[in-house]
Design a protein around this motif. Structure first.
Motif, PDB file in Angstrom:
ATOM      1  N   ARG A 138       2.230   1.662  -3.471  1.00 38.89           N
ATOM      2  CA  ARG A 138       1.166   2.181  -4.347  1.00 38.89           C
ATOM      3  C   ARG A 138       1.007   3.686  -4.137  1.00 38.89           C
ATOM      4  O   ARG A 138       0.913   4.457  -5.097  1.00 38.89           O
ATOM      5  N   GLN A 139       1.003   4.110  -2.879  1.00 39.76           N
ATOM      6  CA  GLN A 139       0.857   5.538  -2.576  1.00 39.76           C
ATOM      7  C   GLN A 139       2.050   6.331  -3.107  1.00 39.76           C
ATOM      8  O   GLN A 139       1.880   7.396  -3.698  1.00 39.76           O
ATOM      9  N   ALA A 140       3.247   5.818  -2.924  1.00 38.65           N
ATOM     10  CA  ALA A 140       4.444   6.504  -3.419  1.00 38.65           C
ATOM     11  C   ALA A 140       4.447   6.569  -4.944  1.00 38.65           C
ATOM     12  O   ALA A 140       4.846   7.578  -5.533  1.00 38.65           O
ATOM     13  N   THR A 141       3.990   5.498  -5.577  1.00 39.26           N
ATOM     14  CA  THR A 141       3.914   5.481  -7.041  1.00 39.26           C
ATOM     15  C   THR A 141       2.932   6.532  -7.530  1.00 39.26           C
ATOM     16  O   THR A 141       3.210   7.262  -8.496  1.00 39.26           O
ATOM     17  N   THR A 142       1.791   6.640  -6.878  1.00 39.58           N
ATOM     18  CA  THR A 142       0.790   7.647  -7.248  1.00 39.58           C
ATOM     19  C   THR A 142       1.339   9.054  -7.048  1.00 39.58           C
ATOM     20  O   THR A 142       1.159   9.932  -7.907  1.00 39.58           O
ATOM     21  N   LEU A 143       2.024   9.269  -5.917  1.00 33.75           N
ATOM     22  CA  LEU A 143       2.606  10.587  -5.661  1.00 33.75           C
ATOM     23  C   LEU A 143       3.664  10.953  -6.698  1.00 33.75           C
ATOM     24  O   LEU A 143       3.717  12.099  -7.170  1.00 33.75           O
ATOM     25  N   ALA A 191       0.834  -1.207   0.000  1.00 35.81           N
ATOM     26  CA  ALA A 191       0.000   0.000   0.000  1.00 35.81           C
ATOM     27  C   ALA A 191       0.870   1.259   0.000  1.00 35.81           C
ATOM     28  O   ALA A 191       0.557   2.236  -0.691  1.00 35.81           O
ATOM     29  N   LEU A 192       1.961   1.225   0.754  1.00 36.74           N
ATOM     30  CA  LEU A 192       2.878   2.367   0.755  1.00 36.74           C
ATOM     31  C   LEU A 192       3.533   2.554  -0.614  1.00 36.74           C
ATOM     32  O   LEU A 192       3.705   3.686  -1.076  1.00 36.74           O
TER      33      LEU A 192
END
Length: 159
Positions: free
Chosen positions: A146-151, A143-144
């Motif tokens: 995924r969040q970093a990839t989105t950011l 999940a982290l």
């Protein structure tokens, strides 16, 4: 990032060694161990092939984790870890851990219902909880990622 690149090579060396040991376990040691067990304890010989199959399956799950880690290291080295490609390798790790946990649950239940001594079921329960913790930790790290990839994707769009 320089420190990360220094760690990649030694980690890859250890992954190669680990993979080699896992292959040896899978092909020689585990089948031989359970064959020896069947000879020494004929009353338990019926467990030879199920124990061999389960053990080889767990080693296969570990091999999936090793290969996926290798691929993730390649993405780190090429500075592409924050991409959708990395998610499929993390998913492979999650699925391998999940599959190993489900089989471990089955072994725990079988041993738990047939054991006369609480030692082995307690040890298996400890393994069950430990593998669950590792699996859930990987899900949180996924999940982290995924969040970093989105950011990072959002940042690239702004720049």
């Amino acid at each position: 990032m320089l420190t990360v690149h220094r760690v990649v090579l030694p980690l890859r060396v250890f992954l190669v060694v680990l993979f080699g040991v896992l292959v040896m376990l899978q092909t020689f040691s585990l089948p031989g161990q359970f064959a020896h067990m069947a000879e020494e304890s004929p009353d338990m010989a019926y467990l030879r092939w199920p124990a061999t199959a389960v053990s080889v399956f767990w080693v296969l799950c570990a091999q999936v984790v090793v290969v996926s880690t290798w691929k993730l290291l390649s993405l780190v080295k090429s500075n592409r870890i924050f991409s959708d490609v990395s998610m499929k390798w993390v998913d492979a790790i999650v699925w391998a851990i999940t599959a190993a946990w489900v089989v471990l649950l089955g072994v725990f239940l079988y041993v738990g219902f047939n054991a006369s001594d609480p030692g082995l079921p307690l040890l298996l329960f400890l393994w069950l909880v430990g593998v669950a913790v590792i699996g859930l930790l990987i899900v949180v790290l996924r999940a982290l990622l995924r969040q970093a990839t989105t950011l990072q994707t959002d940042m690239e769009a702004v720049i």
